[in-house]
Design an enzyme around this catalytic site. Sequence first.
Site, PDB file in Angstrom:
ATOM      1  N   ALA A  13       0.794  -1.232   0.000  1.00 45.17           N
ATOM      2  CA  ALA A  13       0.000   0.000   0.000  1.00 45.17           C
ATOM      3  C   ALA A  13       0.827   1.283   0.000  1.00 45.17           C
ATOM      4  CB  ALA A  13      -0.944   0.004   1.199  1.00 45.17           C
ATOM      5  N   ARG A  15       2.317   2.577  -2.505  1.00 44.30           N
ATOM      6  CA  ARG A  15       2.242   3.282  -3.785  1.00 44.30           C
ATOM      7  C   ARG A  15       1.210   2.607  -4.688  1.00 44.30           C
ATOM      8  NH1 ARG A  15       6.591   0.503  -3.060  1.00 44.30           N
ATOM      9  NH2 ARG A  15       7.760   2.325  -2.399  1.00 44.30           N
ATOM     10  N   ASP A  62       7.568  -8.116   5.391  1.00 41.57           N
ATOM     11  CA  ASP A  62       7.666  -8.957   4.208  1.00 41.57           C
ATOM     12  C   ASP A  62       6.512  -9.950   4.298  1.00 41.57           C
ATOM     13  OD1 ASP A  62       8.186 -10.908   2.310  1.00 41.57           O
ATOM     14  OD2 ASP A  62      10.270 -11.230   2.911  1.00 41.57           O
ATOM     15  N   SER A 141      -5.125 -10.444 -11.873  1.00 47.58           N
ATOM     16  CA  SER A 141      -4.723  -9.660 -13.038  1.00 47.58           C
ATOM     17  C   SER A 141      -5.274 -10.320 -14.289  1.00 47.58           C
ATOM     18  CB  SER A 141      -3.193  -9.593 -13.129  1.00 47.58           C
ATOM     19  OG  SER A 141      -2.769  -9.059 -14.371  1.00 47.58           O
ATOM     20  N   TYR A 153       4.278 -14.631 -13.121  1.00 49.42           N
ATOM     21  CA  TYR A 153       3.227 -13.701 -12.699  1.00 49.42           C
ATOM     22  C   TYR A 153       1.846 -14.247 -13.066  1.00 49.42           C
ATOM     23  CZ  TYR A 153       1.010  -9.063 -12.107  1.00 49.42           C
ATOM     24  OH  TYR A 153       0.228  -8.005 -11.716  1.00 49.42           O
ATOM     25  N   ALA A 154       1.709 -14.791 -14.263  1.00 50.73           N
ATOM     26  CA  ALA A 154       0.434 -15.356 -14.708  1.00 50.73           C
ATOM     27  C   ALA A 154       0.026 -16.528 -13.817  1.00 50.73           C
ATOM     28  CB  ALA A 154       0.521 -15.798 -16.167  1.00 50.73           C
ATOM     29  N   ALA A 156       0.939 -17.034 -10.717  1.00 47.08           N
ATOM     30  CA  ALA A 156       0.585 -16.515  -9.395  1.00 47.08           C
ATOM     31  C   ALA A 156      -0.807 -15.902  -9.397  1.00 47.08           C
ATOM     32  CB  ALA A 156       1.621 -15.483  -8.953  1.00 47.08           C
ATOM     33  N   LYS A 157      -1.102 -15.115 -10.414  1.00 44.84           N
ATOM     34  CA  LYS A 157      -2.402 -14.437 -10.465  1.00 44.84           C
ATOM     35  C   LYS A 157      -3.539 -15.410 -10.729  1.00 44.84           C
ATOM     36  CE  LYS A 157      -1.093 -10.225  -9.581  1.00 44.84           C
ATOM     37  NZ  LYS A 157      -1.388  -9.675  -8.230  1.00 44.84           N
TER      38      LYS A 157
END
Length: 252
Positions: A13, A15, A62, A141, A153-154, A156-157
């Site tokens: 949070a 940014r 973390d 995402s 990333y794919a 994970a999302k």
Amino acid sequence: MLTTTRTAIVTGAARGIGAAVAVRLAGDGHAVAIVDLDETACKPIVETIERAGGTAIAVGVDVSDETGVQSAVEKVADELGQPTILVNNAGVLRDNLLYKMTTDDWDVVLSVHLRGSFLMTRAVQAYMTTARWGRIVNLSSTSALGNRGQANYAAAKAGLQGFTKTLALELGKFGVTANAIAPGFIETEMTAATAARIGMSFDEFKSAAAAEIPVGRTGTPDDIAHAVSFLTSEGAGFVSGQVLYVAGGPRG
């Protein structure tokens, strides 16, 4: 209309999307914990919320560290009250084509997005189930549908979408809803970094993306914050296990 003041935790949070979500939830009347890896980086968002008359604290952790997460959530409960709203937004990019992607690239992304969301949710759900009320929003995402150079990333999302639906099944009887928001192109430091990686200026990158989006523009963090505001509201209690694509047009 807000009927009850809640304590919310928003990860990542300091940014971008996370900051916009935190400010919006504070505007909705909630006390908000601004959680990020660097506590100092959270303080400007805390100050923004406090200047507007809201309540917020900065918490550095973390999210992939089990002990750290437990301590952070306990700190929020002690200082702001028992958290019953959780927005799992923390994330990182380590983009590369599969044959160039390192094991570390894979592990870091899966750890922050999936392990982090798991640890945060496991810690916070105890307060939600006791209160018999809770709202969990996980940031997925459109990349969950597949995206070149983002195998980690794919994955994970996409994993977060399955995680969300399972939370909805397990926690619904306690008055807890779980939903995911899958943003499309949102103007953040992360998308600016992607533009740089492929050798385009950010303006060129945004223009190219907008040309493919039905509403004719790219998104902003506030677009996501509005969606989170709805899903965490009192009135959204019959919406659970859903994936909302906030992408300027149909996806999926």
